[in-house]
Design an enzyme around this catalytic site. Structure first.
Site, PDB file in Angstrom:
ATOM      1  N   ASP A 175       0.813  -1.210   0.000  1.00 15.37           N
ATOM      2  CA  ASP A 175       0.000   0.000   0.000  1.00 15.37           C
ATOM      3  C   ASP A 175       0.848   1.262   0.000  1.00 15.37           C
ATOM      4  O   ASP A 175       0.467   2.278  -0.577  1.00 15.37           O
ATOM      5  CB  ASP A 175      -0.927   0.003   1.227  1.00 15.37           C
ATOM      6  CG  ASP A 175      -2.162  -0.848   1.005  1.00 15.37           C
ATOM      7  OD1 ASP A 175      -2.131  -1.695   0.099  1.00 15.37           O
ATOM      8  OD2 ASP A 175      -3.147  -0.676   1.735  1.00 15.37           O
ATOM      9  N   CYS A 214       5.156  -2.676   7.994  1.00 14.91           N
ATOM     10  CA  CYS A 214       5.547  -1.413   8.631  1.00 14.91           C
ATOM     11  C   CYS A 214       5.282  -1.421  10.127  1.00 14.91           C
ATOM     12  O   CYS A 214       4.272  -1.951  10.598  1.00 14.91           O
ATOM     13  CB  CYS A 214       4.852  -0.241   7.955  1.00 14.91           C
ATOM     14  SG  CYS A 214       5.374  -0.001   6.250  1.00 14.91           S
ATOM     15  N   CYS A 230       0.925  -8.491   4.407  1.00  7.04           N
ATOM     16  CA  CYS A 230       0.506  -7.102   4.270  1.00  7.04           C
ATOM     17  C   CYS A 230      -1.001  -6.920   4.164  1.00  7.04           C
ATOM     18  O   CYS A 230      -1.761  -7.862   4.246  1.00  7.04           O
ATOM     19  CB  CYS A 230       1.261  -6.444   3.120  1.00  7.04           C
ATOM     20  SG  CYS A 230       2.992  -6.116   3.577  1.00  7.04           S
ATOM     21  N   ASP A 231      -1.395  -5.677   3.931  1.00  7.04           N
ATOM     22  CA  ASP A 231      -2.727  -5.181   4.256  1.00  7.04           C
ATOM     23  C   ASP A 231      -3.905  -6.004   3.743  1.00  7.04           C
ATOM     24  O   ASP A 231      -4.817  -6.319   4.492  1.00  7.04           O
ATOM     25  CB  ASP A 231      -2.878  -3.751   3.736  1.00  7.04           C
ATOM     26  CG  ASP A 231      -1.950  -2.778   4.432  1.00  7.04           C
ATOM     27  OD1 ASP A 231      -0.829  -3.176   4.771  1.00  7.04           O
ATOM     28  OD2 ASP A 231      -2.332  -1.625   4.630  1.00  7.04           O
ATOM     29  N   LYS A 232      -3.938  -6.311   2.446  1.00  6.41           N
ATOM     30  CA  LYS A 232      -5.078  -7.043   1.892  1.00  6.41           C
ATOM     31  C   LYS A 232      -4.780  -8.521   1.774  1.00  6.41           C
ATOM     32  O   LYS A 232      -5.675  -9.343   1.590  1.00  6.41           O
ATOM     33  CB  LYS A 232      -5.454  -6.480   0.502  1.00  6.41           C
ATOM     34  CG  LYS A 232      -5.540  -4.970   0.460  1.00  6.41           C
ATOM     35  CD  LYS A 232      -6.441  -4.403   1.535  1.00  6.41           C
ATOM     36  CE  LYS A 232      -6.269  -2.929   1.729  1.00  6.41           C
ATOM     37  NZ  LYS A 232      -4.934  -2.468   2.093  1.00  6.41           N
ATOM     38  N   SER A 276      -5.167   4.670   5.445  1.00  2.00           N
ATOM     39  CA  SER A 276      -4.082   3.788   5.859  1.00  2.00           C
ATOM     40  C   SER A 276      -4.125   3.647   7.373  1.00  2.00           C
ATOM     41  O   SER A 276      -4.551   4.557   8.088  1.00  2.00           O
ATOM     42  CB  SER A 276      -2.742   4.393   5.434  1.00  2.00           C
ATOM     43  OG  SER A 276      -1.669   3.783   6.115  1.00  2.00           O
TER      44      SER A 276
END
Length: 552
Positions: free
Chosen positions: A78, A191, A119-121, A468
């Site tokens: 992202d 992150c 990660c995010d998705k 985010s």
């Protein structure tokens, strides 16, 4: 076993011929087939180490008597996709990941799955796949990044985003920005704050789909490899006992996840992903339950971006098990939920301890008596919108100001950098929802620009897009219905007064109903996306952010 259909009997001779082409032996044909979903790639910092994690999982599977087969899953960073057309392709990958994993697992009948996201998705997408397939499954992530260090302070990726705004308005030099850039992300991993990736990895642990430590052990620690080996071994027990995702992903488990979400102060994206995962379990997770749980769950952690602590410190303080142990003192967890190690959640956290009450506060001395996320409703968002309450300054918990309306992220960002946003304003960014974007882009750049410009304690931002996990401030996303389907946010004009009351879970535009109705009748879409390919299909089938932006 599911794999018997390609390894047993005369009719499976053609399939066995192909398996022998892989170098498989007769002995291996009789063992459980374990699919390992690898999210490894060379463009995402959170995934560049996953090949090492996958190899450790393979060793664990082999040691426990299984036959491992690795196949891939995609993942978008992202941060790299932020601020340009690429961000339209972030959320939409969640469904691609779920669908492609389903296809691979059904076409090659594995007896169990080890899913390795980060990660995010990628994390929610694989959780959705696991719930949909409902064969024995377990997760181990790539792990969080260590915090960076610059000018004698710990920093992360979000510091760089805000520093861009500071540099634009002359608060810091380009040399200082360069120092932040070079030092913010010192290792591989997701992150380092409580951003979306780490939020979902922590909640995977709470849901019972990952072993203890999955959410917090740093990517570069050898303990992460040890965890991966144990995960590889544990999938064999799940296969042997036929413990499947829906045995773990119960309504009570989702309530536990929302409860710890509130205690940790997770990303607002968790309120988008948990309902989507629950949907795959044929469960409904209504947004109203968020405020109900938040009202009785204290916020115990202020991790970046809400505070100055990082995931590595949460790990040192006892990790997610310690947070659960503390929250359980209030009787807020369903401790009888089964987890992937075959034990109940209560058994898993019985010996956990908080080792640093500065990082994980006691339930007697929380940061706040309510949870970190709030769902707001009102005439501006009849179906709800979401804010990370724990990352909002006290001065902005209640705010009323004139709307400054923009029909895309880029226009809003240009106005912020151009000094055209004044104290008291409410920045409105619309046509960035699931359909309107399409793809529901994250708005980290505008929120960081507001914070970096020194307006974080006097300017709010609302959008039908999303944020985010690195966003902080009075940033309110997922406004539903979105502008593209005629939601109230499409009717707002410059100067309209918008009232935000986070303690009361309310958001309103101060206009009479008849005025809104007149505008609604005259309203024409301000922007129609010109997209093709997957984005066009996604735009046609995606639902509201209030329902998790699932596909019909």
């Amino acid at each position: 076993m599911r794999s018997d259909r390609v390894t047993k009997g005369m009719n499976a001779a053609p399939q066995r011929a192909l398996l022998r082409a892989l170098g498989m032996t007769d002995r291996e044909m009789g063992k459980p087939f374990i699919g390992i979903v690898s999210s490894y790639n060379e463009i995402v910092p959170g995934h560049m180490n996953i090949d090492k994690i996958v190899e450790a999982v393979r060793q664990g599977v082999l040691a426990a008597g299984g036959v491992p087969f690795v196949f891939p899953a995609i993942a978008v960073c992202d941060g790299i996709a932020m601020g340009h057309e690429g961000m339209k392709y972030s959320l939409v990958t969640r469904e691609l990941i779920a669908d492609s994993t389903e296809a691979m697992a059904m076409a090659h009948p594995f007896d169990g799955l080890v899913l390795v996201p980060n990660c995010d998705k990628n994390v929610p997408g694989l959780l959705m796949a696991a719930a949909r397939l409902n064969i024995p499954s377990i997760f181990v992530s790539g792990g969080p990044m260590l915090a960076g260090h610059c000018n004698h302070e710990k920093i992360s990726y979000s510091k760089v985003s805000e520093a861009v705004g500071e540099a634009h308005c002359g608060k810091i030099s380009e040399e200082t920005l360069d120092a932040y850039e070079r030092n913010a992300c010192p290792t591989c991993g997701s992150c380092s704050g409580m951003f979306t990736a780490n939020s979902m990895n922590c909640l995977t642990e709470v849901l019972g789909m990952a072993l203890a430590g999955n959410g917090t052990i740093p990517a570069v620690y050898s303990r992460r490899l040890q965890l991966a080996k144990e995960t590889g071994r544990q999938i064999m027990e799940l296969v042997d006992r036929n413990i499947c995702p829906r045995d773990l992903l119960t309504k009570e488990a989702f309530y536990n996840a929302l409860t710890i979400d509130m205690a940790l102060g997770c990303s607002t994206n968790s309120v988008l992903h948990l309902p989507a995962i629950a949907h795959e379990c044929e469960l409904e997770l209504d947004l109203d339950i968020v405020n109900e749980i938040s009202a009785k769950t204290p916020n115990l952690c202020h991790l970046a971006p809400a505070g100055c602590h990082y995931i590595e410190e949460l790990d040192e303080a006892g990790g997610i098990a310690a947070v659960m142990h503390e929250i359980a003192k209030l009787g807020l967890l369903h401790t009888d939920c089964l987890t992937c190690n075959g034990k109940t959640l209560g058994e898993n956290i019985a010996g956990a301890k908080v080792l640093d009450h500065e990082i994980i506060r006691s339930v007697k001395t929380p940061y706040s008596s309510e949870g970190g996320i709030a769902v707001l409703r009102g005439n501006l968002a009849p179906d709800g919108c979401v804010v990370k309450r724990s990352a909002v300054a006290e001065s902005m918990m209640r705010h009323c100001g004139p709307a400054r309306v923009f029909n895309c992220e880029e226009d809003a960002l240009a106005a912020i950098y151009g000094g055209k946003i004044c104290p008291g304003d409410v920045v409105v960014i619309r046509y960035e929802g699931p359909k309107g974007g399409p793809g529901m882009r994250e708005m980290l750049n505008p929120t960081s620009a507001i914070m970096g410009s020194g307006l974080g304690d006097c300017v709010a931002l609302i959008t039908d897009g999303r944020f985010s996990g690195a966003t902080r401030g009075a940033a309110i996303g997922h406004v539903s219905p979105e502008a593209a389907v005629g939601g109230t946010i499409a009717l707002i004009e410059d100067g309209d007064e918008i009232e935000i009351n986070i303690p009361q879970n309310e958001i309103r535009v101060l206009l009479a109903d008849d005025v809104l109705e007149a505008r609604r009748k005259a309203c024409k879409p301000a922007r129609t996306p010109m997209v093709k390919g997957y984005l066009a299909r996604y735009m046609k089938n995606v639902t509201s952010g209030s329902t998790g932006a699932i596909l019909e």
